[in-house]
Design a protein around this motif. Structure first.
Motif, PDB file in Angstrom:
ATOM      1  N   ASP A 281      -7.061  -2.353  10.775  1.00  0.00           N
ATOM      2  CA  ASP A 281      -5.795  -2.537  10.789  1.00  0.00           C
ATOM      3  C   ASP A 281      -4.886  -3.256   9.682  1.00  0.00           C
ATOM      4  O   ASP A 281      -3.723  -3.375   9.507  1.00  0.00           O
ATOM      5  CB  ASP A 281      -5.264  -3.051  12.270  1.00  0.00           C
ATOM      6  CG  ASP A 281      -5.823  -2.113  13.234  1.00  0.00           C
ATOM      7  OD1 ASP A 281      -5.681  -0.908  13.130  1.00  0.00           O
ATOM      8  OD2 ASP A 281      -5.845  -2.422  14.337  1.00  0.00           O
ATOM      9  N   HIS A 282      -5.711  -4.372   9.287  1.00  0.00           N
ATOM     10  CA  HIS A 282      -5.335  -5.149   7.999  1.00  0.00           C
ATOM     11  C   HIS A 282      -4.363  -6.315   8.528  1.00  0.00           C
ATOM     12  O   HIS A 282      -3.493  -6.721   7.889  1.00  0.00           O
ATOM     13  CB  HIS A 282      -4.582  -4.394   6.900  1.00  0.00           C
ATOM     14  CG  HIS A 282      -5.452  -3.344   6.290  1.00  0.00           C
ATOM     15  ND1 HIS A 282      -6.866  -3.521   5.797  1.00  0.00           N
ATOM     16  CD2 HIS A 282      -5.503  -1.829   6.153  1.00  0.00           C
ATOM     17  CE1 HIS A 282      -7.273  -2.328   5.256  1.00  0.00           C
ATOM     18  NE2 HIS A 282      -6.408  -1.465   5.781  1.00  0.00           N
ATOM     19  N   THR A 283      -4.761  -6.581   9.629  1.00  0.00           N
ATOM     20  CA  THR A 283      -3.795  -7.404  10.445  1.00  0.00           C
ATOM     21  C   THR A 283      -4.221  -8.954   9.885  1.00  0.00           C
ATOM     22  O   THR A 283      -3.135  -9.856  10.124  1.00  0.00           O
ATOM     23  CB  THR A 283      -3.913  -7.670  12.186  1.00  0.00           C
ATOM     24  OG1 THR A 283      -5.245  -8.001  12.274  1.00  0.00           O
ATOM     25  CG2 THR A 283      -3.603  -6.212  12.724  1.00  0.00           C
ATOM     26  N   THR A 405     -11.677   0.903   3.489  1.00  0.00           N
ATOM     27  CA  THR A 405     -11.241   0.621   4.855  1.00  0.00           C
ATOM     28  C   THR A 405     -12.307   1.734   5.677  1.00  0.00           C
ATOM     29  O   THR A 405     -12.463   2.715   5.694  1.00  0.00           O
ATOM     30  CB  THR A 405      -9.855   1.170   5.356  1.00  0.00           C
ATOM     31  OG1 THR A 405      -8.973   0.417   4.493  1.00  0.00           O
ATOM     32  CG2 THR A 405      -9.597   0.873   7.003  1.00  0.00           C
ATOM     33  N   ALA A 446      -4.637   1.809   5.962  1.00  0.00           N
ATOM     34  CA  ALA A 446      -4.913   1.421   7.364  1.00  0.00           C
ATOM     35  C   ALA A 446      -5.222   2.743   7.893  1.00  0.00           C
ATOM     36  O   ALA A 446      -4.740   3.583   8.008  1.00  0.00           O
ATOM     37  CB  ALA A 446      -3.694   0.724   7.876  1.00  0.00           C
ATOM     38  N   ASP A 448      -6.269   3.992  12.192  1.00  0.00           N
ATOM     39  CA  ASP A 448      -6.511   3.816  13.750  1.00  0.00           C
ATOM     40  C   ASP A 448      -7.250   5.044  14.257  1.00  0.00           C
ATOM     41  O   ASP A 448      -7.866   5.855  13.323  1.00  0.00           O
ATOM     42  CB  ASP A 448      -5.368   3.607  14.371  1.00  0.00           C
ATOM     43  CG  ASP A 448      -4.264   4.665  14.230  1.00  0.00           C
ATOM     44  OD1 ASP A 448      -4.894   6.086  13.830  1.00  0.00           O
ATOM     45  OD2 ASP A 448      -3.134   4.351  14.561  1.00  0.00           O
ATOM     46  N   VAL A 491      -0.042  -2.622   7.635  1.00  0.00           N
ATOM     47  CA  VAL A 491      -0.546  -3.572   8.685  1.00  0.00           C
ATOM     48  C   VAL A 491      -0.028  -2.773   9.986  1.00  0.00           C
ATOM     49  O   VAL A 491       1.087  -2.668  10.263  1.00  0.00           O
ATOM     50  CB  VAL A 491      -0.082  -4.858   8.676  1.00  0.00           C
ATOM     51  CG1 VAL A 491      -0.542  -5.801   9.962  1.00  0.00           C
ATOM     52  CG2 VAL A 491      -0.362  -5.541   7.443  1.00  0.00           C
ATOM     53  N   ALA A 498       3.986   0.129  12.024  1.00  0.00           N
ATOM     54  CA  ALA A 498       3.120  -0.411  10.810  1.00  0.00           C
ATOM     55  C   ALA A 498       4.036  -1.332  10.163  1.00  0.00           C
ATOM     56  O   ALA A 498       5.493  -1.065   9.936  1.00  0.00           O
ATOM     57  CB  ALA A 498       2.829   0.751  10.073  1.00  0.00           C
TER      58      ALA A 498
END
Length: 643
Positions: A281-283, A405, A446, A448, A491, A498
């Motif tokens: 998610d690159h949070t 990723t 990113a 999911d 993100v 996002a």
């Protein structure tokens, strides 16, 4: 004299003679007491061909001495129009010639009779001839229904593939003699094979071709028939097929359950810093509460030799992983260091590669790309031993990539000769799909459970994670473009939304104007955007977005729903630029580097509670070790953040 049978002269004469009328009769004009001016052997020709094929037949023409002495040349006329206008002439003397005629390729099934008239021309334009009637070669062409355009080996397709993988099938196609084939395509009513067919090699009429099945998710046996079209050119559709096409090929595909990489649990139960900004998610968020009073300095490590720079760090299985670019007397190298003491567990020298990019770690494996035309590969190594697990080629030019990723056993990366995104199976390196996108570098998607997300400058793109098909495209017409190095990743907020910064380009370009944008997949557009000079990829947790903004030289906390500013912090020293690296977020602190120090900012007091003079890119492992990577100096400093 039989130089007169040269093609250019004859073709032009055929055109002239086609306008003439009254050319009938049978042949000859000469008396019985002397040889005929022209003899043809045979005088009648017959040939049988299949529809769509080209056939040929030959005749020997002999001129008498009288003809050689008196005529200008010999002209030919096809009265039946069933032959090609070009024909071959071979002459061994002035009196003797061998003429080969070719049938037209578009003749329908049936009998076609015609005649070739030989005119003994007295002048260049053939206004007068040596005989009142031409000499005649009669011919008959029998066109039979076409056989299958090719014999395919093997005659049936059988294969086994794991769920979600792409089966590639190699076939040999022996094309019928006389058929001119330039391309192939597949028609599959069950939609299990891709339409495109690759020609791997060709040896006259024998082709080696490659067919690719579409990814099949449902385990079991799938049977059907594909129609292989053979076409005159590389553009292949129903209307461009050769006779005898298509050729039907039965298939049986066995799909077995998918085998995926299995996660390796960390000792602490915290997630590893696996990729750019930690997770798919690159949070940039690690769910842990820290106490600055217990922070201690750990080890430091410097890359050997004169390197170009170190990449940001990723972690897993007690290792911290970085890449070092080529320098003066050094080659691109991947390093795995022991988290406990910073010693080198193993390294891999990539030799003379154009670019070695940032690494990712997942499921006990390291993933990294090399790029630069023929140097472009997705690599995987065992994180414990450094053993190479696979090396899969893909396409790129000379761009550089952020870390791949990894999500649900698949690896996603920027790539494509003219831009795009790839999906690879993490266990085997098998390519699942490639989707074309605008060409930029220094970005990563990113991902999911359902989609892969990319922001490529002028557009925000959402792809189906399993197939690569586009699900959404949102244009970004207000981008302030400064080149092709984006230095960003979307993100994900976990609710179909996002956050992106639409291009950082260069960390030294502190006054570059850009935007912080929230996109909604459900609404198929922007929710809000904020203008600024944003210098970091945002991090997010608990409804708050954190990002550095050089317009006010501050770290900003913004409301996820509206983008409104909640609070901000700036270094007390006005000479410090902010930041040169990235942000790391925990439950109670946020870490960032300025040009002078790395700080831990308390989320409640909004004030620094810890700092170190070391600066660079940050990573926080599951062992609560903070890594500060000074890429330009080739140095890593480790700090233990006890809970």
């Amino acid at each position: 004299m039989f130089e007169a049978f040269r093609s250019a002269r004859l073709i032009s004469l055929v055109v002239v003679l086609l306008t003439l009328s009254g050319c009938g009769g049978g042949g000859g004009g000469g008396g019985t007491s002397k040889p005929p001016l022209l003899s043809l052997s045979p005088g009648d020709a017959s040939i049988t061909i299949s529809q769509g094929a080209r056939g040929s037949f030959s005749v020997t023409a002999t001129l008498s001495q009288e003809a050689i002495d008196t005529i200008d040349h010999v002209g030919l006329q096809d009265g039946g129009r069933f032959l090609e206008s070009n024909f071959d002439v071979a002459s061994s003397s002035k009196s003797l010639a061998y003429i080969t005629f070719r049938t037209r390729r578009d003749l329908p099934v049936g009998q076609h009779s015609g005649r070739v008239n030989f005119h003994l021309c007295m002048d260049a334009d053939c206004r007068s001839t040596a005989t009142t009637t031409p000499f005649v070669l009669t011919y008959q062409i029998t066109v039979t229904p076409p056989p299958p355009a090719a014999v395919i080996t093997p005659s049936a397709i059988q294969g086994s593939v794991e769920s979600g993988d792409i089966l590639v099938v190699s076939l040999a196609a022996q094309v019928v003699a006389g058929l001119e084939v330039g391309g192939f395509a597949v028609v599959d009513q069950q939609r299990r094979f891709q339409p495109a067919v690759q020609i791997v090699s060709r040896d006259e009429q024998r082709f080696t071709i490659s067919l690719s099945a579409l990814p099949l998710d449902a385990p079991g046996t799938h049977s059907g028939t594909v129609d292989l079209m053979l076409c005159y050119s590389s553009y292949c559709d129903t209307y461009a097929q050769v006779p005898g096409s298509p050729v039907s090929i039965p298939y049986t595909l066995t799909v077995t359950p998918e085998t995926l990489m299995q996660p390796v649990p960390s000792v602490s139960g915290l997630p590893e810093w696996e990729t750019f900004q930690g997770n798919p998610d690159h949070t940039g968020y690690v769910p842990t509460t820290l106490n600055a009073a217990t922070f201690t300095t750990g080890w430091s490590w410097s890359a050997p030799g004169d390197i170009a720079r170190l990449s940001p760090a990723t972690t897993g299985s007690g290792k911290v992983v970085v890449t070092a670019g080529a320098g003066n007397g050094t080659t691109p190298t991947l390093y795995a260091l022991n988290e406990s003491n910073g010693t080198v567990a193993w390294s891999h020298d990539f030799g003379n590669r154009h670019a070695l990019n940032h690494p990712a770690v997942s499921a006990g494996r390291v993933f990294v790309t090399t790029t630069g035309h023929n140097d472009t590969f997705m690599w995987s190594f065992d994180i414990g031993t450094g053993a190479r697990l696979f090396q899969t080629p893909f396409s790129s030019q000379s761009e550089s990539h952020l870390a791949p990723t990894i999500k649900n056993g698949y690896v996603y990366t920027n790539g494509g000769y003219y831009g795009g995104m790839y999906s690879f199976k993490g266990l085997t390196g098998t390519q699942r799909w490639h989707a074309p996108l605008r060409q930029y570098h220094f970005w990563t998607p990113a991902v999911d459970d359902d989609y892969a997300y990319a922001h490529t400058g002028f557009e925000f793109v959402v792809l189906n994670r399993r197939t690569g098909e586009r699900a959404l495209t949102v244009p970004n017409s207000q981008i302030n473009s400064r080149g092709y190095a984006l230095n960003i990743a979307p993100v994900l907020l976990g609710n179909g939304s996002a956050i992106v910064v639409d291009g950082i380009y260069s960390f030294s370009d502190l006054e570059h104007n850009n935007h912080l944008i929230r996109y909604s997949v459900a609404d198929a557009g922007e929710t809000w955007r904020v203008a600024g000079q944003f210098r970091s990829n945002p991090v997010v947790a608990d409804g708050t977005i954190y990002v550095s903004n050089n317009a006010a030289r501050q770290l900003e906390a913004r409301d996820e729903a509206s983008g409104a500013l909640l609070w901000a912090w700036s270094p007390s020293d006005a000479s410090e630029s902010l930041p040169i690296g990235n942000l790391v977020l925990t439950d109670n602190m946020i870490f960032l580097s300025s040009s002078a120090a790395t700080y831990a900012i308390d989320l409640s007091s909004h004030q620094p509670v810890w700092s170190t003079p070391r600066t660079g890119h940050l990573a926080l492992s599951s062992n609560r070790i903070l890594y500060v990577v000074d890429g330009a100096m080739g140095r890593i400093d480790a700090y233990r953040l006890a809970p």
